[in-house]
Every structure is written in C-alpha cells, then in structure tokens.
Scaffold this active site. Structure first.
Site, PDB file in Angstrom:
ATOM      1  N   SER A 164       4.888   9.040  -1.672  1.00 38.27           N
ATOM      2  CA  SER A 164       5.853   9.840  -1.002  1.00 38.27           C
ATOM      3  C   SER A 164       7.292   9.655  -1.733  1.00 38.27           C
ATOM      4  O   SER A 164       8.283  10.487  -1.267  1.00 38.27           O
ATOM      5  CB  SER A 164       6.015   9.358   0.460  1.00 38.27           C
ATOM      6  N   HIS A 203       5.284   0.969 -11.687  1.00 38.66           N
ATOM      7  CA  HIS A 203       6.467   0.720 -10.856  1.00 38.66           C
ATOM      8  C   HIS A 203       7.203   0.081 -11.555  1.00 38.66           C
ATOM      9  O   HIS A 203       8.467   0.253 -11.460  1.00 38.66           O
ATOM     10  CB  HIS A 203       6.080  -0.004  -9.477  1.00 38.66           C
ATOM     11  N   THR A 214       5.285  -7.578  -3.711  1.00 39.71           N
ATOM     12  CA  THR A 214       4.312  -8.292  -2.878  1.00 39.71           C
ATOM     13  C   THR A 214       2.663  -7.942  -3.324  1.00 39.71           C
ATOM     14  O   THR A 214       1.521  -8.597  -3.106  1.00 39.71           O
ATOM     15  CB  THR A 214       4.346  -7.825  -1.395  1.00 39.71           C
ATOM     16  N   GLY A 258       4.394   7.758   3.099  1.00 37.24           N
ATOM     17  CA  GLY A 258       2.837   7.570   2.832  1.00 37.24           C
ATOM     18  C   GLY A 258       2.778   7.184   1.501  1.00 37.24           C
ATOM     19  O   GLY A 258       3.938   6.960   0.783  1.00 37.24           O
ATOM     20  N   ASP A 305       8.974  -4.737  -1.723  1.00 37.81           N
ATOM     21  CA  ASP A 305       8.237  -3.465  -2.135  1.00 37.81           C
ATOM     22  C   ASP A 305       6.564  -3.908  -2.272  1.00 37.81           C
ATOM     23  O   ASP A 305       6.200  -4.532  -3.312  1.00 37.81           O
ATOM     24  CB  ASP A 305       8.424  -2.732  -3.280  1.00 37.81           C
TER      25      ASP A 305
END
Lengths: 170, 170, 170
Positions: free
Chosen positions: C11, C48, C33, C8, C82
């Site tokens: 997560s 990230h 992406t 999710g 990712d």
C-alpha cells in the site's frame, strides 16, 4: 436514527458501537447474532459480553432479526445489532431460502424504526478473491448488504485500529 | 483528467464510476476487462451490463488496454475501465512476458490521455497473507499497480459500502 | 512522538514511513523485524533496503523489539519499526510464551520513548474469515495490537495506493 459501523476483524467496531450507545443515555438493548456453535465462538461471545454494562438487556437472535428489531426498538431506546455479517452467514448456512425474505424485511423496516439503532457489520471484500465459491458468494452478499444498509443509515462510520472515519453523516 | 476508484469486492466502485461518467454529459465508452470464462464470471458481467445505459459503447479487452485506451479516449468522451485488477490478473494468467510491457505502456499513456478517464481497481491487500505464492505475487503486483496509477490520477477515491472517501484531489 | 502507519500489503506504508522520517532532519535508525527465512522474504527485504538512504543505521530484530527500541530511541533521532505485524508473527511462530511479555513491554514503553518513533503495521482483518484457526488467531492478535498501539500514538495514518488518510492527529 439508524447508524452503521463498518470495520474489519478486531478493528474496534463493537467497542465503538457500545460507546455510542452509552453516550445516548437511553435504555440499551443489545441484539447478538452469534451462536455459540463451538468453543472458539463461545469465547468470542464471552469476550464481548464481559465488556457490556450489566444494565443492558441482551437478546440472542441468529436469524429473525427484523422481527426482534421491530419488537424492541422504541423512541427511548438504543438498540445495537452485533453483527449483520454473522446474521447473513447464519442465514446462508441454516436456511438459504429464508435469506431473501429476512433481508428484505430488514431493509423495509430500517426507515421506520423509532429511537436509535446501531448496526455493526464487517467489511470482508478487501482481501484476495477466495478460492472457495461459497466464500466468494458470501463476500458478494456481505458487500451488497453493507451498501443497501448504508443507504438507509443517517451515519456510516468505518473503523480501523479503534479509530473512526465518518463515511456518511456527521 | 484521470481518476482512480479503488474499493473492495461489492463495495459499489463500478456504480460510482458509472455515476461519475453519467454526470459528465459526454459520450461514454465502457472498457470491460473481464472475460466470461465460466458461468460465474458470465453472470457477474451480465449483472454489470444490465445497469449501464444503452447509449454507452461497450468494448471488451482483457489484455491490450493501453492500445484500446489510446484509440478511444477523446476530449469529448469519458472512458471507464472496469477494472484494472482483472486486466492484471488476465495478463498474469495468459502471458506473463507481456505483463511488464502492457503495464509500462499504460503508465506512459495515462498523463497524455485526452478527455476524462475513470479507472476502477480493487484493493486486495487488506486480508491475511495468502498461502498460495501466486496469490501473494498477484497481491503485490496489484498493490504496486494501484500506487503507480494513483500517482498519475488527479482524483483517487476509496469506496466502502457504496460511500466515497476522497484520498487525492477534490 | 509515536506515530502509527497502517495499511495493506504493497500500500506504500513503508515508503510513507521513510518519507516522514526523512523530513525530520534527524538521525534515522531503521529497525527491521523481518527475517530472511526463505528466498521470497529475502527478496522483499532487499527491495525495501535498496530504497533507504545509506546514512540510515539498520538493525534487524525479529523478537526483542522493546529492548531494541529502548536502546535506540533518543531525542535527536527518528526510529522506524517496519513492521509490527511481522514481529507479532515471529513471536507467535517462535515462542508463543514470550508473546505476551514482549507485547506488554512494548506497550508500556511507547508513552515514554524520546524523539520520534514511526511504527509500520499491516491491517489484515478486511478479508474473508480465514479457514485456518492459526490465521484467525493471528488476525485477532494483529487487530488488537493495532488498536492498542493506536491508543498510544499521537498520529495514526491509514495508507491505500500510496495515499495517506489521517485517522488520528494532524
């Protein structure tokens, strides 16, 4: 033996139910609870139907699930119910007063059903709390129903990406 | 020992937390983070309360969770917190500035708590991305909180249909 | 070896993918992406990016995933994608006609990719049925994609609260 297959939308839960039913070598009765109320639902139903072997007998029953199960379950048969969540939704939409009655009938019936019964159900409680009060109530009812059906099931499987995780049984 | 019980709405996570607390044979303190702001929430709270043994001491604390935990945890007690997700939601709604402070207090406290602590939390990130930016932020905060609490927990259990899957510990 | 990491929002699935890639001791190529279309997404991307080792080569590719994978996968490399869900969403938003083509290219490519490929994807089908028809279609497409990718993966892991559950493989 009653088994419950739980999963999200497009998780492969119906395909798993159908695979398990095929393995049994018994006559398979498929109880569909969906009603083709609009084009989108008609397509979903057609998509599911295409995949099923022609030898399987299909029954469409949106509301009176316990009666249809009682009539069709037999020692030499596998009955698939796809799915409990739509049945719950149909009852909530069509006849709220009937919901308790139908649900209690089903739960009383499960322990005594002969043969094999594979129940498919959606897990719908793992997102954000819905804004809509009716959606919140549906989410509650669906979660409670899954818990109560799981109590009566010899095997409970959670499916994600087509892959099974056994929650109960073997 | 801190344990985390994760699950969706109506997945049986509170019942599992209560069952585990009952098994311990210790005095049980139940910390409810819900506030009976409207009729629907009042009903949900009443429903949970009915199920709990009368010997359990209940405390309602929507915001100052770390302080209440520090005060109530003890070697001969089990403390249940039900649930972290509502506590997070209360902090985001009531006093955004306090959120970081309360959360860091809780995370610092967890490793040193005596006795047994059972934390209940919702998994809310497995649906479609919400339209609402606040809901998206809540979903992020809830996911991060679950990850950070799980790091400190000796056991983490995911519950679906009332059935436990152990993610960490035994 | 292709592996799929499902989970999710928040997560811990990206962190798990990055951890597995780091363990391999190979050169790591990170294919993002996401497109920084608005401030919120730009922040998510930055968050990230901060976590990733500087030695990793990053490539941003919102649509032509199969081509970029074919070009970058190699026996001595680990490639992380990712994530598949954003790629699907980008294709549905940008160029619906291209969706089938790109998806079939990817699925044909997976079995023959050299080295190690770690695909991250969201599970989005475990909430209430969305009101919005586009969201329902996205949910269907995402679920089907996860199932088809999982068929080609040697290992599939579901992540919740940062903790892995192996669905397939070891």
């Amino acid at each position: 033996m009653v088994e419950l297959i739980l999963g999200g939308a497009r998780s492969g839960k119906s395909a798993l139910a159908e695979q398990r039913a095929s393995e049994g070598g018994r006559q398979v009765i498929y109880i569909a609870t969906a009603e083709a109320g609009d084009e989108e639902m008609a397509e979903r139903i057609a998509h599911h139907r295409e995949r099923r072997p022609e030898a399987w007998l299909s029954i469409e029953e949106p509301l009176a699930l316990a009666a249809v199960l009682a009539e069709n379950a037999a020692a030499d048969r596998t009955v698939i119910v796809d799915c409990l969540t739509l049945w719950l939704s149909n009852l909530m939409a069509a006849d709220e007063a009937r919901l308790n009655d139908e649900r209690e009938q089903l739960l009383r019936l499960l322990p005594s059903l002969p043969g094999r019964v594979v129940l498919v159900s959606n897990e719908v409680g793992l997102g954000i709390v819905p804004d809509n009060p009716l959606a919140r109530r549906f989410r509650d009812e669906a979660g409670w129903l899954n818990q109560r059906v799981a109590e009566h099931a010899a095997r409970v499987t959670f499916v994600a990406a087509g892959l099974p995780m056994i929650l109960k049984g073997e």
